[in-house]
Every structure is written in structure tokens, then in C-alpha cells.
Design a protein around this motif. Structure first.
Motif, PDB file in Angstrom:
ATOM      1  N   MET A   1       6.329 -18.167  53.439  1.00  0.00           N
ATOM      2  CA  MET A   1       7.035 -17.246  54.465  1.00  0.00           C
ATOM      3  C   MET A   1       7.906 -16.046  53.723  1.00  0.00           C
ATOM      4  SD  MET A   1       7.219 -17.969  58.014  1.00  0.00           S
ATOM      5  CE  MET A   1       8.104 -17.049  59.217  1.00  0.00           C
ATOM      6  N   SER A   2       7.601 -14.944  54.166  1.00  0.00           N
ATOM      7  CA  SER A   2       8.203 -13.881  53.655  1.00  0.00           C
ATOM      8  C   SER A   2       9.779 -13.390  54.317  1.00  0.00           C
ATOM      9  CB  SER A   2       7.650 -12.799  53.596  1.00  0.00           C
ATOM     10  OG  SER A   2       8.304 -11.613  53.077  1.00  0.00           O
ATOM     11  N   ARG A   3      10.707 -13.811  53.535  1.00  0.00           N
ATOM     12  CA  ARG A   3      12.182 -13.633  53.909  1.00  0.00           C
ATOM     13  C   ARG A   3      12.306 -12.036  54.619  1.00  0.00           C
ATOM     14  NH1 ARG A   3      16.002 -17.226  50.180  1.00  0.00           N
ATOM     15  NH2 ARG A   3      14.794 -19.100  50.479  1.00  0.00           N
ATOM     16  N   ILE A   4      11.905 -11.339  53.568  1.00  0.00           N
ATOM     17  CA  ILE A   4      11.850  -9.862  54.180  1.00  0.00           C
ATOM     18  C   ILE A   4      10.881  -9.574  55.360  1.00  0.00           C
ATOM     19  CG2 ILE A   4      11.755  -7.502  53.111  1.00  0.00           C
ATOM     20  CD1 ILE A   4      14.193  -8.937  51.911  1.00  0.00           C
ATOM     21  N   GLY A   5       9.916  -9.879  54.973  1.00  0.00           N
ATOM     22  CA  GLY A   5       8.884  -9.487  56.036  1.00  0.00           C
ATOM     23  C   GLY A   5       9.035  -9.869  57.576  1.00  0.00           C
ATOM     24  N   LYS A   6       9.744 -11.183  57.698  1.00  0.00           N
ATOM     25  CA  LYS A   6       9.770 -11.384  58.837  1.00  0.00           C
ATOM     26  C   LYS A   6      10.917 -10.896  59.763  1.00  0.00           C
ATOM     27  CE  LYS A   6      12.511 -15.721  57.701  1.00  0.00           C
ATOM     28  NZ  LYS A   6      12.448 -17.300  57.529  1.00  0.00           N
ATOM     29  N   ASN A  40      -3.427  -4.271  55.464  1.00  0.00           N
ATOM     30  CA  ASN A  40      -3.278  -5.653  54.763  1.00  0.00           C
ATOM     31  C   ASN A  40      -2.219  -6.340  55.570  1.00  0.00           C
ATOM     32  OD1 ASN A  40      -4.916  -5.226  52.453  1.00  0.00           O
ATOM     33  ND2 ASN A  40      -3.243  -3.678  51.760  1.00  0.00           N
ATOM     34  N   VAL A  41      -1.608  -5.709  56.533  1.00  0.00           N
ATOM     35  CA  VAL A  41      -0.738  -6.596  57.516  1.00  0.00           C
ATOM     36  C   VAL A  41      -1.022  -6.144  58.883  1.00  0.00           C
ATOM     37  CG1 VAL A  41       1.144  -6.883  55.817  1.00  0.00           C
ATOM     38  CG2 VAL A  41       1.172  -4.967  57.047  1.00  0.00           C
ATOM     39  N   ASN A  42      -0.396  -7.112  59.799  1.00  0.00           N
ATOM     40  CA  ASN A  42      -0.568  -6.765  61.146  1.00  0.00           C
ATOM     41  C   ASN A  42       0.716  -6.072  61.594  1.00  0.00           C
ATOM     42  OD1 ASN A  42      -2.898  -8.086  61.729  1.00  0.00           O
ATOM     43  ND2 ASN A  42      -2.048 -10.061  61.638  1.00  0.00           N
ATOM     44  N   ILE A  43       0.769  -5.068  62.503  1.00  0.00           N
ATOM     45  CA  ILE A  43       1.934  -4.380  62.753  1.00  0.00           C
ATOM     46  C   ILE A  43       2.084  -4.232  64.232  1.00  0.00           C
ATOM     47  CG2 ILE A  43       3.305  -2.335  62.535  1.00  0.00           C
ATOM     48  CD1 ILE A  43       1.427  -1.549  60.012  1.00  0.00           C
ATOM     49  N   GLU A  44       3.285  -4.319  64.915  1.00  0.00           N
ATOM     50  CA  GLU A  44       3.448  -4.278  66.132  1.00  0.00           C
ATOM     51  C   GLU A  44       4.833  -3.188  66.565  1.00  0.00           C
ATOM     52  OE1 GLU A  44       3.297  -7.499  69.024  1.00  0.00           O
ATOM     53  OE2 GLU A  44       3.031  -8.718  67.256  1.00  0.00           O
ATOM     54  N   VAL A  45       4.376  -2.310  67.362  1.00  0.00           N
ATOM     55  CA  VAL A  45       5.901  -1.513  67.594  1.00  0.00           C
ATOM     56  C   VAL A  45       6.068  -1.789  69.103  1.00  0.00           C
ATOM     57  CG1 VAL A  45       6.753   0.863  67.686  1.00  0.00           C
ATOM     58  CG2 VAL A  45       5.162   0.146  65.941  1.00  0.00           C
ATOM     59  N   LYS A  46       7.111  -2.337  69.376  1.00  0.00           N
ATOM     60  CA  LYS A  46       7.725  -2.922  70.612  1.00  0.00           C
ATOM     61  C   LYS A  46       8.918  -3.195  70.480  1.00  0.00           C
ATOM     62  CE  LYS A  46       6.574  -7.805  70.437  1.00  0.00           C
ATOM     63  NZ  LYS A  46       5.888  -8.969  71.049  1.00  0.00           N
ATOM     64  N   ASP A  47       9.573  -2.734  71.994  1.00  0.00           N
ATOM     65  CA  ASP A  47      11.013  -2.966  72.420  1.00  0.00           C
ATOM     66  C   ASP A  47      11.995  -2.420  71.130  1.00  0.00           C
ATOM     67  OD1 ASP A  47      10.416  -4.462  74.454  1.00  0.00           O
ATOM     68  OD2 ASP A  47      10.098  -6.410  73.514  1.00  0.00           O
ATOM     69  N   GLY A  48      11.664  -1.165  70.604  1.00  0.00           N
ATOM     70  CA  GLY A  48      12.399  -0.594  69.541  1.00  0.00           C
ATOM     71  C   GLY A  48      12.528  -1.293  68.382  1.00  0.00           C
ATOM     72  N   ASN A  49      11.577  -2.072  67.875  1.00  0.00           N
ATOM     73  CA  ASN A  49      11.513  -2.846  66.818  1.00  0.00           C
ATOM     74  C   ASN A  49      10.103  -2.464  66.185  1.00  0.00           C
ATOM     75  OD1 ASN A  49      14.005  -3.844  66.681  1.00  0.00           O
ATOM     76  ND2 ASN A  49      13.500  -5.294  68.160  1.00  0.00           N
ATOM     77  N   ILE A  50      10.005  -2.520  65.052  1.00  0.00           N
ATOM     78  CA  ILE A  50       8.559  -2.728  64.137  1.00  0.00           C
ATOM     79  C   ILE A  50       8.561  -4.305  63.565  1.00  0.00           C
ATOM     80  CG2 ILE A  50       7.189  -1.489  62.408  1.00  0.00           C
ATOM     81  CD1 ILE A  50       9.063   0.671  62.390  1.00  0.00           C
ATOM     82  N   ILE A  51       7.484  -4.893  64.096  1.00  0.00           N
ATOM     83  CA  ILE A  51       7.386  -6.009  63.572  1.00  0.00           C
ATOM     84  C   ILE A  51       6.041  -6.241  62.598  1.00  0.00           C
ATOM     85  CG2 ILE A  51       7.022  -8.432  64.545  1.00  0.00           C
ATOM     86  CD1 ILE A  51       8.495  -7.601  66.888  1.00  0.00           C
ATOM     87  N   PHE A  52       6.343  -6.811  61.554  1.00  0.00           N
ATOM     88  CA  PHE A  52       5.122  -7.046  60.540  1.00  0.00           C
ATOM     89  C   PHE A  52       4.718  -8.564  60.724  1.00  0.00           C
ATOM     90  CE2 PHE A  52       7.053  -3.353  59.166  1.00  0.00           C
ATOM     91  CZ  PHE A  52       5.895  -2.503  58.618  1.00  0.00           C
ATOM     92  N   THR A  53       3.537  -8.867  60.527  1.00  0.00           N
ATOM     93  CA  THR A  53       3.071 -10.151  60.443  1.00  0.00           C
ATOM     94  C   THR A  53       1.869 -10.142  59.268  1.00  0.00           C
ATOM     95  OG1 THR A  53       1.690  -9.801  62.144  1.00  0.00           O
ATOM     96  CG2 THR A  53       3.595 -10.908  62.593  1.00  0.00           C
ATOM     97  N   SER A  54       1.921 -11.338  58.651  1.00  0.00           N
ATOM     98  CA  SER A  54       0.785 -11.754  57.399  1.00  0.00           C
ATOM     99  C   SER A  54      -0.447 -11.666  58.042  1.00  0.00           C
ATOM    100  CB  SER A  54       1.232 -12.727  56.872  1.00  0.00           C
ATOM    101  OG  SER A  54       0.256 -12.973  55.577  1.00  0.00           O
ATOM    102  N   LYS A  55      -1.563 -11.194  57.516  1.00  0.00           N
ATOM    103  CA  LYS A  55      -2.862 -11.171  57.595  1.00  0.00           C
ATOM    104  C   LYS A  55      -3.311 -12.633  57.691  1.00  0.00           C
ATOM    105  CE  LYS A  55      -5.158  -7.172  58.863  1.00  0.00           C
ATOM    106  NZ  LYS A  55      -5.770  -6.883  60.123  1.00  0.00           N
ATOM    107  N   GLY A  56      -3.040 -13.125  56.548  1.00  0.00           N
ATOM    108  CA  GLY A  56      -3.473 -14.495  56.002  1.00  0.00           C
ATOM    109  C   GLY A  56      -2.486 -15.411  55.438  1.00  0.00           C
TER     110      GLY A  56
END
Length: 178
Positions: A1-6, A40-56
Motif C-alpha cells: 500500500m502506497s502511503r503517498i498514493g493513497k 498505469n494507474v486509475n484516476i478519479e476526479v470528484k468532489d474537488g479531489n484527484i484520487i489515484f488507485t493502483s491498477k494491480g
């Protein structure tokens, strides 16, 4: 689990973020930056935030997750506040002058050094302090490193170009026999 990525990136007011496939597009005024994640990553832009999640769950996917989140955060910070680096010139006769898009340096060589500034970089010189400003963290750091590389500080007298926060470890010179 990435501390930065989450960690989500909050989008400040005045900054427009859109997602086109795997490319994040940041826009503030007439300044536009793109970050291609190459899928390489899943990206969501919602509620004034950018959220990154891992592909695998493999090691490479987790590495991309934190890396692209950090790169996106650097773009957001660069477009809102910008990045600065300060260099300090030490030495007798060492001078710097900003002339348009050229930094002219006199660093003890037989010729002056004219450094052409890349696009998007502003430079100012006050006495012996060179301030480099820009919206791209990588370019600001690269310019600072290249200018420092013309005459790195030497350990005996401390002459040369150094980062303002850099501490030079001094060496003792020769001792004479008496």
C-alpha cells in the motif's frame, strides 16, 4: 500500500482539472500542463479531489501509483504557488547578471558564461543571490543544478556557486613546517 498514493490531492480554486483517457489536464488561466500516466494507474476526479488507485497489486503498479500521485501534486503546486531555488555565489570577482532570458555569470574563468534560460523559468539576481522561479519542479531543479555545475563550491575556501541552504564541509589546508 502506497502511503503517498493513497492521499487525495485537493484541487484549489481557480485550477481546472480534467481527465482525457489516461491524461490529466491541469489548466489555470492561460497556463496548461498535461500529465500522461500511460494507463498505469486509475484516476478519479470528484468532489474537488484527484484520487489515484493502483491498477494491480504487483510491485511495479504500486510504484507507479505513488509516483504519478507525486507528479500530479507537483503540477498542482507549481500552477498555484510555483517553485523557487536560490543559489549563492561566493568568491572574489564572482558576479551574476540577468539580461532578459540569459543569465550572465563571471566565475573566475577567462570568459563570461552566458546561460540561456529554458521556457517558463524566471530568474532574478540580487547581490550574490540568484533566485530561480518556475512552475515545473523538475525544470527549476535542473536549471539550478546546471548553474551550480559551472563552478561548484570547493572545500578549501568555499568559493563557487552553491545552493542557499547547502552547507559546505571545509577542509584544512596545508600546514607549513616550522
Amino acid at each position: 500500500m502506497s502511503r503517498i498514493g493513497k492521499q487525495p490531492i485537493s484541487i484549489p480554486n481557480g485550477l481546472d482539472v480534467s481527465l482525457k483517457g489516461s491524461v490529466l489536464v491541469f489548466k489555470k488561466g492561460n497556463n496548461t500542463k498535461e500529465l500522461d500516466t500511460k494507463g498505469n494507474v486509475n484516476i478519479e476526479v470528484k468532489d474537488g479531489n484527484i484520487i489515484f488507485t493502483s491498477k494491480g497489486d504487483d510491485r511495479q503498479s504500486r510504484a507507479y501509483w505513488g509516483t504519478y500521485r507525486a507528479l500530479a501534486n507537483n503540477v498542482v503546486v507549481g500552477l498555484t504557488t510555483g517553485f523557487t531555488k536560490q543559489l549563492e555565489i561566493n568568491g572574489v570577482g564572482y558576479k551574476a547578471a540577468a539580461k532578459g532570458k540569459v543569465l550572465e555569470l563571471a566565475l573566475g574563468f577567462s570568459h563570461p558564461i552566458n546561460y540561456e534560460l529554458p521556457e517558463g523559468i524566471e530568474i532574478s539576481v540580487e547581490k550574490n543571490i540568484i533566485t530561480i522561479k518556475g512552475s515545473d519542479k523538475q525544470v527549476v531543479g535542473q536549471v539550478a543544478a546546471e548553474v551550480r555545475g559551472f563552478r561548484p563550491p570547493e572545500p578549501y575556501k568555499g568559493k563557487g556557486v552553491k545552493y542557499a541552504e547547502e552547507r559546505i564541509i571545509r577542509k584544512a589546508g596545508k600546514t607549513s613546517k616550522k
